[in-house]
Design a protein around this motif. Structure first.
Motif, mmCIF file in Angstrom:
data_model
loop_
_atom_site.group_PDB
_atom_site.id
_atom_site.type_symbol
_atom_site.label_atom_id
_atom_site.label_comp_id
_atom_site.label_asym_id
_atom_site.label_seq_id
_atom_site.Cartn_x
_atom_site.Cartn_y
_atom_site.Cartn_z
ATOM 1 N N LYS A 50 36.056 40.765 38.024
ATOM 2 C CA LYS A 50 37.291 40.349 37.364
ATOM 3 C C LYS A 50 37.035 40.258 35.866
ATOM 4 O O LYS A 50 35.906 40.084 35.416
ATOM 5 C CB LYS A 50 37.801 39.024 37.901
ATOM 6 C CG LYS A 50 36.877 37.839 37.717
ATOM 7 C CD LYS A 50 37.554 36.547 38.140
ATOM 8 C CE LYS A 50 37.945 36.561 39.597
ATOM 9 N NZ LYS A 50 38.587 35.294 40.027
ATOM 10 N N SER A 51 38.108 40.369 35.112
ATOM 11 C CA SER A 51 38.023 40.320 33.658
ATOM 12 C C SER A 51 38.060 38.870 33.182
ATOM 13 O O SER A 51 38.581 37.994 33.856
ATOM 14 C CB SER A 51 39.195 41.100 33.051
ATOM 15 O OG SER A 51 39.293 40.868 31.670
ATOM 16 N N ARG A 53 39.594 38.417 30.386
ATOM 17 C CA ARG A 53 40.695 38.515 29.420
ATOM 18 C C ARG A 53 42.056 38.655 30.079
ATOM 19 O O ARG A 53 43.051 38.140 29.576
ATOM 20 C CB ARG A 53 40.460 39.733 28.504
ATOM 21 C CG ARG A 53 39.126 39.710 27.800
ATOM 22 C CD ARG A 53 38.744 41.096 27.303
ATOM 23 N NE ARG A 53 39.428 41.479 26.099
ATOM 24 C CZ ARG A 53 39.372 42.698 25.572
ATOM 25 N NH1 ARG A 53 38.679 43.660 26.188
ATOM 26 N NH2 ARG A 53 40.007 42.969 24.446
ATOM 27 N N VAL A 54 42.136 39.384 31.188
ATOM 28 C CA VAL A 54 43.425 39.665 31.833
ATOM 29 C C VAL A 54 43.296 39.454 33.333
ATOM 30 O O VAL A 54 42.187 39.403 33.885
ATOM 31 C CB VAL A 54 43.900 41.100 31.546
ATOM 32 C CG1 VAL A 54 44.188 41.285 30.056
ATOM 33 C CG2 VAL A 54 42.861 42.124 32.020
ATOM 34 N N THR A 55 44.445 39.356 34.018
ATOM 35 C CA THR A 55 44.444 39.111 35.454
ATOM 36 C C THR A 55 44.810 40.335 36.292
ATOM 37 O O THR A 55 44.732 40.288 37.511
ATOM 38 C CB THR A 55 45.421 37.967 35.798
ATOM 39 O OG1 THR A 55 46.728 38.308 35.309
ATOM 40 C CG2 THR A 55 44.965 36.665 35.161
ATOM 41 N N ASP A 56 45.254 41.427 35.653
ATOM 42 C CA ASP A 56 45.541 42.646 36.412
ATOM 43 C C ASP A 56 44.876 43.834 35.739
ATOM 44 O O ASP A 56 44.315 43.721 34.652
ATOM 45 C CB ASP A 56 47.051 42.867 36.557
ATOM 46 C CG ASP A 56 47.725 43.150 35.228
ATOM 47 O OD1 ASP A 56 47.637 44.297 34.774
ATOM 48 O OD2 ASP A 56 48.341 42.228 34.647
ATOM 49 N N ASP A 57 44.928 44.979 36.398
ATOM 50 C CA ASP A 57 44.170 46.149 35.959
ATOM 51 C C ASP A 57 44.897 47.034 34.953
ATOM 52 O O ASP A 57 44.267 47.898 34.325
ATOM 53 C CB ASP A 57 43.782 47.003 37.169
ATOM 54 C CG ASP A 57 42.750 46.331 38.065
ATOM 55 O OD1 ASP A 57 42.240 45.266 37.670
ATOM 56 O OD2 ASP A 57 42.467 46.880 39.152
ATOM 57 N N GLU A 129 41.082 23.868 33.931
ATOM 58 C CA GLU A 129 41.085 25.238 34.444
ATOM 59 C C GLU A 129 39.935 26.049 33.859
ATOM 60 O O GLU A 129 39.296 26.840 34.565
ATOM 61 C CB GLU A 129 42.413 25.921 34.124
ATOM 62 C CG GLU A 129 42.509 27.340 34.649
ATOM 63 C CD GLU A 129 43.810 28.023 34.288
ATOM 64 O OE1 GLU A 129 44.039 29.151 34.765
ATOM 65 O OE2 GLU A 129 44.606 27.444 33.518
ATOM 66 N N LYS A 133 36.963 27.624 36.108
ATOM 67 C CA LYS A 133 36.699 29.060 36.050
ATOM 68 C C LYS A 133 35.231 29.332 35.738
ATOM 69 O O LYS A 133 34.594 30.188 36.365
ATOM 70 C CB LYS A 133 37.601 29.701 34.983
ATOM 71 C CG LYS A 133 37.488 31.216 34.901
ATOM 72 C CD LYS A 133 38.471 31.769 33.875
ATOM 73 C CE LYS A 133 38.368 33.283 33.771
ATOM 74 N NZ LYS A 133 39.316 33.833 32.759
ATOM 75 N N ASN A 151 39.350 33.100 47.376
ATOM 76 C CA ASN A 151 40.510 33.991 47.558
ATOM 77 C C ASN A 151 41.429 33.481 48.662
ATOM 78 O O ASN A 151 42.664 33.496 48.524
ATOM 79 C CB ASN A 151 40.033 35.403 47.893
ATOM 80 C CG ASN A 151 39.389 36.104 46.704
ATOM 81 O OD1 ASN A 151 39.623 35.724 45.549
ATOM 82 N ND2 ASN A 151 38.587 37.107 46.967
ATOM 83 N N ASN A 154 43.367 30.401 47.435
ATOM 84 C CA ASN A 154 44.484 30.743 46.548
ATOM 85 C C ASN A 154 45.704 31.213 47.339
ATOM 86 O O ASN A 154 46.844 30.868 47.005
ATOM 87 C CB ASN A 154 44.046 31.822 45.557
ATOM 88 C CG ASN A 154 43.065 31.302 44.518
ATOM 89 O OD1 ASN A 154 43.044 30.107 44.226
ATOM 90 N ND2 ASN A 154 42.248 32.178 43.966
#
Length: 362
Positions: A50-51, A53-57, A129, A133, A151, A154
């Motif tokens: 996972k990044s 910086r962002v949550t999607d690809d 948070e 993380k 996972n 969540n």
């Protein structure tokens, strides 16, 4: 453990580039917004899946492109490993290890790395948070079995929240909520114990680093905080405590539409000489705490895997004073380090330097 090379194809602002890393210090040098952090991010994807910086690809795809890919080559225990990630604009990413398709749980922990980036400088006084993380990413690398638990949690958390929002319209709402409460309590107990034990294992490593930085003047302590008092007698006891807390807060949750109890609300606190660092620590002390945590993470991952993790530093050296910078330089001597910065400070005399400009390695 050593990363030998990285290839980027249509990843972020890179069209097609290959980097061959040295076993020691590697410096990504260039102005801001040229692509240095993109290289760090690509390497971190192989470690954490996972990044940071962002949550999607979608942001991984170069503007105007429909596909992107990163290719790695690692040496570990006298063997070569080649992880690959492919990203698409119309379907989920694909991951491979030595030409075999894998899932995240099969890749996380294979290539341990410690990431230190500017947001971590807010770890002490920042949001819970951010601390969760930090703890979860380190824990997943040391114990990859934690990833599927997180996972699953969540998903259950989202499903319980959805039920809470529909509670008054559903005839079977109470029975359904009982089921979700049991699942939340079970998973919370498992995750809470893993976090608690990991933080306890990290503490002596962090204490040693803090002692060295402060010249023996400051003691660092860590305390995991949850809705249930710790330590519990055993796993079943902790599960019961979470379930009872969910029952106690049920009416409030139905009113708000959100789950107020569970490990998604947990935190850990940092103390310096018995005082809460979030309240009393100076800026210098905060940075010492963060350094202690990151160096402790590296030592703990080494203990778990038997090898030094790769150290990834994204534009943080300029944020540290000369003393703390010198301390890190000594602590990471002999390890593979990949760091980004805007100018060469001369701290690393034998580093391999990559000059990054507009998504190209010059």
């Amino acid at each position: 453990m050593e990363v030998k090379s990285l290839q980027l194809q249509n990843f972020r602002n890179f069209e097609s580039e290959a980097l061959q890393f040295a076993p020691g210090v590697n410096i990504l040098l260039g102005d801001n917004a040229q692509g240095k952090t993109n290289v760090i991010e690509a390497l971190w994807l192989f470690s954490a899946c996972k990044s940071f910086r962002v949550t999607d690809d979608k942001p991984f795809l170069r503007i105007g492109e429909h596909r992107a890919a990163i290719y790695g080559e690692y040496a570990r225990n006298d063997r070569i490993y080649r992880p690959v990630m492919k990203f698409y604009d119309d379907k989920r990413r694909e991951m491979f290890l030595n030409n075999v398709a894998v899932r995240p749980r099969e890749l996380v922990g294979q290539f341990p790395a410690v990431l230190f980036y500017p947001d971590h400088l807010s770890l002490v006084k920042g949001s819970p948070e951010l601390r969760r993380k930090f703890l979860d990413l380190a824990l997943c690398q040391a114990d990859p079995a934690t990833l599927p638990l997180l996972n699953e949690y969540n998903k259950v958390h989202q499903q319980r929240n959805a039920l809470l929002k529909q509670y008054r319209e559903r005839i079977d709402a109470k029975e359904a909520l009982d089921v979700w409460d049991e699942k939340i309590a079970t998973l919370s107990a498992k995750i809470c114990l893993k976090r608690y034990e990991f933080l306890a294992a990290m503490e002596p490593f962090a204490q040693r680093v803090m002692d060295e930085i402060s010249g023996g003047r400051e003691r660092l302590d860590l305390a995991y905080k949850t809705v249930c008092n710790l330590p519990a007698r055993d796993y079943e006891d902790l599960e019961d405590r979470f379930f009872y807390a969910l029952k106690q807060n049920r009416e409030r949750d139905i009113y708000s539409g959100h789950t107020s109890t569970g490990v998604h609300r947990d935190d850990f606190e940092i103390y310096i000489n018995g005082e809460n660092a979030k309240i009393y620590a100076s800026q210098g002390q905060q940075r010492s705490c963060v350094m202690a945590l990151k160096m402790a993470e590296a030592d703990l991952l080494r203990a778990a895997s038997g090898e030094f993790p790769i150290m990834l530093f994204d534009d943080v050296f300029s944020e540290l004073d000369p003393y703390r910078r010198s301390y890190i330089i000594e602590r990471i001597r002999g390890r593979q380090v990949i760091l980004s910065c805007c100018e060469d400070t001369g701290d690393f005399k034998e580093a391999k330097i990559f000059r990054i400009e507009k998504g190209a390695v010059l």
